[in-house]
Design a protein around this motif. Structure first.
Motif, PDB file in Angstrom:
ATOM      1  N   GLU A 175       0.785  -1.226   0.000  1.00 47.11           N
ATOM      2  CA  GLU A 175       0.000   0.000   0.000  1.00 47.11           C
ATOM      3  C   GLU A 175       0.819   1.278   0.000  1.00 47.11           C
ATOM      4  O   GLU A 175       0.268   2.356  -0.234  1.00 47.11           O
ATOM      5  N   SER A 176       2.111   1.203   0.240  1.00 40.92           N
ATOM      6  CA  SER A 176       2.885   2.423   0.455  1.00 40.92           C
ATOM      7  C   SER A 176       3.810   2.739  -0.707  1.00 40.92           C
ATOM      8  O   SER A 176       4.413   1.840  -1.301  1.00 40.92           O
ATOM      9  N   ASP A 177       3.908   4.040  -1.032  1.00 37.88           N
ATOM     10  CA  ASP A 177       4.990   4.519  -1.881  1.00 37.88           C
ATOM     11  C   ASP A 177       6.155   4.816  -0.941  1.00 37.88           C
ATOM     12  O   ASP A 177       6.270   5.912  -0.381  1.00 37.88           O
ATOM     13  N   MET A 178       6.980   3.834  -0.746  1.00 34.61           N
ATOM     14  CA  MET A 178       7.968   3.903   0.329  1.00 34.61           C
ATOM     15  C   MET A 178       9.095   4.877   0.034  1.00 34.61           C
ATOM     16  O   MET A 178       9.640   4.896  -1.074  1.00 34.61           O
ATOM     17  N   ASP A 179       9.462   5.680   1.039  1.00 35.46           N
ATOM     18  CA  ASP A 179      10.646   6.496   0.928  1.00 35.46           C
ATOM     19  C   ASP A 179      11.857   5.629   1.272  1.00 35.46           C
ATOM     20  O   ASP A 179      11.744   4.449   1.605  1.00 35.46           O
ATOM     21  N   THR A 180      13.044   6.225   1.206  1.00 35.08           N
ATOM     22  CA  THR A 180      14.279   5.457   1.386  1.00 35.08           C
ATOM     23  C   THR A 180      14.363   4.809   2.757  1.00 35.08           C
ATOM     24  O   THR A 180      14.753   3.641   2.901  1.00 35.08           O
ATOM     25  N   SER A 181      13.969   5.553   3.791  1.00 38.81           N
ATOM     26  CA  SER A 181      14.090   5.023   5.157  1.00 38.81           C
ATOM     27  C   SER A 181      13.140   3.848   5.393  1.00 38.81           C
ATOM     28  O   SER A 181      13.520   2.842   6.003  1.00 38.81           O
ATOM     29  N   LEU A 182      11.896   3.970   4.889  1.00 36.39           N
ATOM     30  CA  LEU A 182      10.941   2.876   5.057  1.00 36.39           C
ATOM     31  C   LEU A 182      11.351   1.664   4.237  1.00 36.39           C
ATOM     32  O   LEU A 182      11.208   0.515   4.682  1.00 36.39           O
ATOM     33  N   HIS A 183      11.872   1.923   3.038  1.00 41.81           N
ATOM     34  CA  HIS A 183      12.370   0.837   2.190  1.00 41.81           C
ATOM     35  C   HIS A 183      13.474   0.076   2.921  1.00 41.81           C
ATOM     36  O   HIS A 183      13.477  -1.169   2.972  1.00 41.81           O
ATOM     37  N   LYS A 184      14.383   0.817   3.521  1.00 41.56           N
ATOM     38  CA  LYS A 184      15.492   0.199   4.244  1.00 41.56           C
ATOM     39  C   LYS A 184      14.981  -0.601   5.438  1.00 41.56           C
ATOM     40  O   LYS A 184      15.449  -1.715   5.710  1.00 41.56           O
ATOM     41  N   GLU A 185      13.985  -0.047   6.127  1.00 44.12           N
ATOM     42  CA  GLU A 185      13.418  -0.733   7.289  1.00 44.12           C
ATOM     43  C   GLU A 185      12.776  -2.060   6.884  1.00 44.12           C
ATOM     44  O   GLU A 185      12.962  -3.080   7.565  1.00 44.12           O
ATOM     45  N   MET A 186      12.027  -2.049   5.775  1.00 47.80           N
ATOM     46  CA  MET A 186      11.373  -3.279   5.336  1.00 47.80           C
ATOM     47  C   MET A 186      12.399  -4.317   4.883  1.00 47.80           C
ATOM     48  O   MET A 186      12.229  -5.514   5.122  1.00 47.80           O
ATOM     49  N   LEU A 187      13.444  -3.865   4.219  1.00 49.65           N
ATOM     50  CA  LEU A 187      14.484  -4.794   3.784  1.00 49.65           C
ATOM     51  C   LEU A 187      15.201  -5.431   4.962  1.00 49.65           C
ATOM     52  O   LEU A 187      15.598  -6.600   4.908  1.00 49.65           O
ATOM     53  N   GLU A 188      15.373  -4.660   6.027  1.00 49.34           N
ATOM     54  CA  GLU A 188      16.013  -5.212   7.216  1.00 49.34           C
ATOM     55  C   GLU A 188      15.111  -6.223   7.905  1.00 49.34           C
ATOM     56  O   GLU A 188      15.567  -7.242   8.415  1.00 49.34           O
ATOM     57  N   LYS A 189      13.814  -5.956   7.928  1.00 45.51           N
ATOM     58  CA  LYS A 189      12.872  -6.872   8.568  1.00 45.51           C
ATOM     59  C   LYS A 189      12.718  -8.157   7.769  1.00 45.51           C
ATOM     60  O   LYS A 189      12.704  -9.253   8.331  1.00 45.51           O
ATOM     61  N   SER A 190      12.553  -7.982   6.465  1.00 43.45           N
ATOM     62  CA  SER A 190      12.244  -9.145   5.621  1.00 43.45           C
ATOM     63  C   SER A 190      12.774  -8.908   4.211  1.00 43.45           C
ATOM     64  O   SER A 190      12.038  -8.491   3.317  1.00 43.45           O
ATOM     65  N   PRO A 191      14.056  -9.152   3.996  1.00 43.92           N
ATOM     66  CA  PRO A 191      14.659  -8.823   2.694  1.00 43.92           C
ATOM     67  C   PRO A 191      14.033  -9.587   1.530  1.00 43.92           C
ATOM     68  O   PRO A 191      13.823  -9.024   0.459  1.00 43.92           O
ATOM     69  N   ASN A 192      13.696 -10.852   1.737  1.00 42.15           N
ATOM     70  CA  ASN A 192      13.196 -11.663   0.630  1.00 42.15           C
ATOM     71  C   ASN A 192      11.753 -11.304   0.272  1.00 42.15           C
ATOM     72  O   ASN A 192      11.410 -11.138  -0.903  1.00 42.15           O
TER      73      ASN A 192
END
Length: 559
Positions: A175-192
């Protein structure tokens, strides 16, 4: 800007690999910027790549040319020869710069090349996932979809996050147009999982510059037609549901502008149904509209609705007429008015729609007809496209297809997709109609009915073996308060006479309850691919038009 570094910073081979790939990168960036700028400014020829970045592109190519020649010169003067394997790379890049085209070739349809590239990219993305998109949720448990089809990295993320954490990442990425910080946060939580979902999202046609917003379209029309009046459609609240009213309002504006742009004399609304779109085009935009539908019931309904709206708009109606157009076929327009007529007819690509207009609108000049279709079901959408490509008298086309799973012989349409040999099966085409955006509004996946049906399939295979019943249980789960009730009603509906004890149903439910969360996650993964599947269908249609119609055609998708 190219940056040369020493061996201590970066390997020299990586540097020259980057130089060798610069032509491809520049080409893509130049095309992207030219297309975006042209679209935003409403310039219909804005997609021509070099027109807006020629100077910048030339300067950057000149920089590479000068840099590499200087590098060779310095190496020669200082008697410090470059590694032998680097020199061929440098010469290759210099040759590429020299051969780079200085002008665009006017006989090349660049937008068609761009569509092919986008289509190839989506096909490449979907190919390793076809077993997932072509699967059926009914067989989730019996065919062990989770174990056999889900990529191992995704299963790893699901196990480490748990169902709640998995869906937290899922909905954020969806649902989100993720900015850089949120993108990084999601990748850290669940990269795959994050990579899977974001890559699937990028395959959407909505993420392509081939799609215009309605405001961009209006600006483009205003620029091209030198400022025509844009007629805004009223937001219809009577005679139709809010959803249908929204669709009709938006599409009638587009069709109205297309009619003005193409100087069409009549509109043919194919698959007109109850006449919602036709009515607004005729009564508000003052366009002559022929509504064509294969159902006599819909035609009668449209006529009745017309009478009511005409009465509300204080318009008069005339008497009905019957017209026989051949020995074998009679067309019966239910209501003869100046601007809107209905007819019952089955439309194929061979149907002479202009002839229908001539017959039903006697006394009017019909030489330029615009073709419209709101929710053209199954193969009807492709029939409209083929008819448009075949008949030069059809001068404009606005089509919104639906029910992709009902298509029989209309995919692929384009020669390009046919040459690739890529096919979408029934289940994947059904998946294409799933709207993940609507699910994201509530952050809910309707899983319980799917789980009940998958459990029922386990029961049927245990009791019936290979002699599986035919038929469909439909939306039975919504009427049931438990799996026990669902199973018994489903067996009756399918006509299966087997003895099943309550304890047996309870055991079946309990034994597979742990798979419910996996089923929900699997369904989410499938739905996230729906936009990519629909992109293949829509780009195939768009590319077909560019293959069949002369290059002057201008095609757009709206969101």
């Amino acid at each position: 800007m190219l940056h040369i570094v020493s061996n201590s910073e970066e390997d020299i081979n990586d540097v020259f690999d980057s130089i060798a790939l610069s032509e491809e990168r520049l080409s893509k960036e130049g095309f992207q910027e030219g297309l975006n700028k042209g679209t935003k400014e409403g310039e219909i020829d804005g997609y021509h790549m070099g027109y807006h970045r020629g100077a910048e592109l030339g300067a950057e190519l000149g920089y590479y040319n000068g840099l590499l020649k200087t590098l060779l010169s310095i190496a020669e003067e200082e008697s410090k020869p470059l590694p032998e394997k680097v020199i061929p790379d440098i010469n290759h890049v210099l040759e590429l710069v020299k051969s780079f085209p200085k002008t665009n070739m006017e006989d090349v349809d660049i937008i068609k090349l761009h569509m092919r590239h986008k289509l190839d990219m989506v096909v490449k993305h979907l190919e390793p996932l076809l077993l997932i998109v072509n699967s059926h949720m009914v067989n989730f448990i019996t065919n062990r979809h989770w174990d056999k089809l889900v990529p191992e990295p995704i299963k790893h993320d699901f196990k480490s996050l748990g169902p709640e954490g998995f869906f937290s990442v899922f909905w954020t990425c969806v649902e989100s147009d993720m900015d850089t910080s949120l993108h990084k946060e999601m990748l850290e939580k669940s990269p795959n999982l994050t990579s899977f979902l974001l890559n699937a999202r990028r395959m959407s046609l909505g993420c392509s510059d081939l799609v215009l917003t309605q405001s961009q379209w209006k600006n483009m029309v205003y620029t091209v037609a030198e400022g025509p009046d844009v007629v805004t459609s009223p937001h219809v609240t009577h005679f139709m549901s809010p959803k249908k009213g929204h669709e009709v309002t938006a599409m009638s504006e587009v069709v109205g502008m297309l009619s003005a742009l193409s100087s069409s004399s009549h509109i043919v609304d194919v698959g007109s149904g109850k006449g919602y779109l036709s009515l607004v085009l005729a009564l508000h935009h003052n366009l002559r509209v022929l509504g064509v539908d294969s159902s006599q019931v819909n035609t009668h309904g449209a006529a009745n609705r017309t009478r009511k709206m005409q009465k509300a708009c204080k318009k008069t109606s005339q008497s009905a007429v019957n017209i026989k157009i051949s020995d074998d076929e009679s067309l019966s327009p239910i209501l003869d008015t100046d601007y809107y007529k209905q007819v019952t007819a089955h439309v194929t690509e061979e149907t002479d729609l202009v002839a229908l207009v001539d017959v039903l609108f006697p006394g009017t000049t019909c030489h330029r007809v615009a073709l419209a279709g709101l929710h053209t079901c199954g193969d009807l959408a492709s029939s409209c496209l083929r008819a448009y490509a075949r008949d030069f008298r059809l001068v404009a086309l606005c089509n919104i297809g639906c029910c992709y799973h009902l298509m029989k012989d209309s995919l692929p349409l384009s020669q390009h997709l046919r040459s690739v040999g890529f096919l979408l099966e029934h289940n994947s085409r059904m998946l294409a109609a799933q709207a993940i955006e609507r699910m994201a509004d509530t952050r809910q996946l309707s899983v319980e009915p799917l789980f009940y049906r998958a459990l029922l399939q386990v029961l049927l295979e245990e009791k019936c073996g290979s002699n599986q019943p035919s038929g469909n249980v439909g939306r039975l789960a919504a009427k049931c308060s438990s799996f026990h009730e669902y199973a018994r009603k489903a067996l009756v509906k399918l006509g299966v006479s087997i003895q099943v004890e309550e304890e047996e149903l309870e055991t079946l439910y309990r034994d597979h309850l742990t798979q419910r969360d996996q089923l929900a996650a699997y369904f989410g993964l499938r739905v996230s691919l729906a936009r990519a599947v629909e992109t293949v269908i829509l780009l195939d249609r768009l590319l077909f038009l560019h293959e069949q119609v002369p290059m002057e055609i201008h095609t757009f998708w709206f969101r």
